[in-house]
Write a protein that holds these residues in place. Structure first.
Motif, PDB file in Angstrom:
ATOM      1  N   ARG A  42       0.839  -1.216   0.000  1.00  0.00           N
ATOM      2  CA  ARG A  42       0.000   0.000   0.000  1.00  0.00           C
ATOM      3  C   ARG A  42       0.867   1.256   0.000  1.00  0.00           C
ATOM      4  NH1 ARG A  42      -4.372  -1.873   4.489  1.00  0.00           N
ATOM      5  NH2 ARG A  42      -5.939  -2.778   3.074  1.00  0.00           N
ATOM      6  N   THR A  45       2.239   1.671  -3.433  1.00  0.00           N
ATOM      7  CA  THR A  45       1.172   2.070  -4.358  1.00  0.00           C
ATOM      8  C   THR A  45       0.836   3.546  -4.189  1.00  0.00           C
ATOM      9  OG1 THR A  45       0.248  -0.162  -4.255  1.00  0.00           O
ATOM     10  CG2 THR A  45      -1.179   1.562  -5.111  1.00  0.00           C
ATOM     11  N   ASN A  46       0.736   3.998  -2.940  1.00  0.00           N
ATOM     12  CA  ASN A  46       0.451   5.414  -2.691  1.00  0.00           C
ATOM     13  C   ASN A  46       1.557   6.305  -3.246  1.00  0.00           C
ATOM     14  OD1 ASN A  46      -1.909   4.765  -1.363  1.00  0.00           O
ATOM     15  ND2 ASN A  46      -0.993   4.802   0.674  1.00  0.00           N
TER      16      ASN A  46
END
Length: 205
Positions: A42, A45-46
């Motif tokens: 995550r 991805t951010n």
């Protein structure tokens, strides 16, 4: 794929997931490996989304500058610089995507228990000893404000200090591993900065 040492994978997971694991050492110690991996992915991805957004904005500015220019050399040159920045940002985003894809594969060719246990140990110690860790880094900074350091550099420094001070990792190994993380996730100036700070920390110790 080249086999990665479990502790090297653990450092990377701790680096990427530390902002999402909360501040309770007991809860961190109970985390399953898949939750830690999910937090790490995550984070990547951010970062990819944010980096691509910045690249898009740079491209738009460069295009607008070219369209509104009368081909003045200064305007054209500044537009070229914007496009160059956009290309560099896009390459960074592609690299981050590559790291996200690699993580699960690295796990399946490493000792999962050892990866999980060392990741948890790093994260729990970081939370428990956060103030002392940050004070140690602050004391080693020269002409830098700790709170204004790039997030990724600060996170790498914290992991290295955890290893050096609390986990009895040989100083040179901790520094070398932090520099490798810096090369992967920071930039040339960043990993050199990390190396310098940690060498000063080692002298303090």
């Amino acid at each position: 794929m080249k086999r990665k040492q479990p502790r090297r994978v653990a450092r990377e997971l701790a680096l990427l997931s530390q902002g999402q694991m909360g501040k309770d050492p007991e809860k961190i110690s109970e985390q399953e490996l898949h939750n830690i991996v999910l937090a790490a992915v995550r984070t990547l991805t951010n970062e990819v989304e944010e980096t691509l957004e910045n690249a898009s904005q740079e491209l738009t500015r460069g295009r607008d500058r070219l369209l509104s220019s009368e081909t003045r050399s200064t305007t054209v040159n500044s537009a070229k610089a914007m496009v160059s920045d956009a290309v560099e940002l896009t390459q960074t985003a592609i690299n981050r995507l590559g790291y996200a894809i690699e993580l699960p594969e690295f796990l399946y060719i490493a000792s999962l228990d050892e990866v999980r246990n060392y990741t948890v140990q790093l994260l729990a110690t970081l939370v428990e000893q956060r103030q002392q860790i940050d004070d140690q880094i602050r004391a080693a900074l020269v002409d830098w404000n700790f709170d204004r350091l790039p997030h990724i550099d600060r996170a790498i420094l914290r992991i290295a200090v955890v290893e050096m001070v609390f986990l009895e990792t040989p100083v040179q190994i901790a520094i070398n591993e932090a520099v490798e993380l810096g090369k992967r996730y920071s930039d040339e100036e960043g990993y050199r900065f990390i190396n310098g700070v940690l060498r000063r920390v080692s002298k303090q110790l």
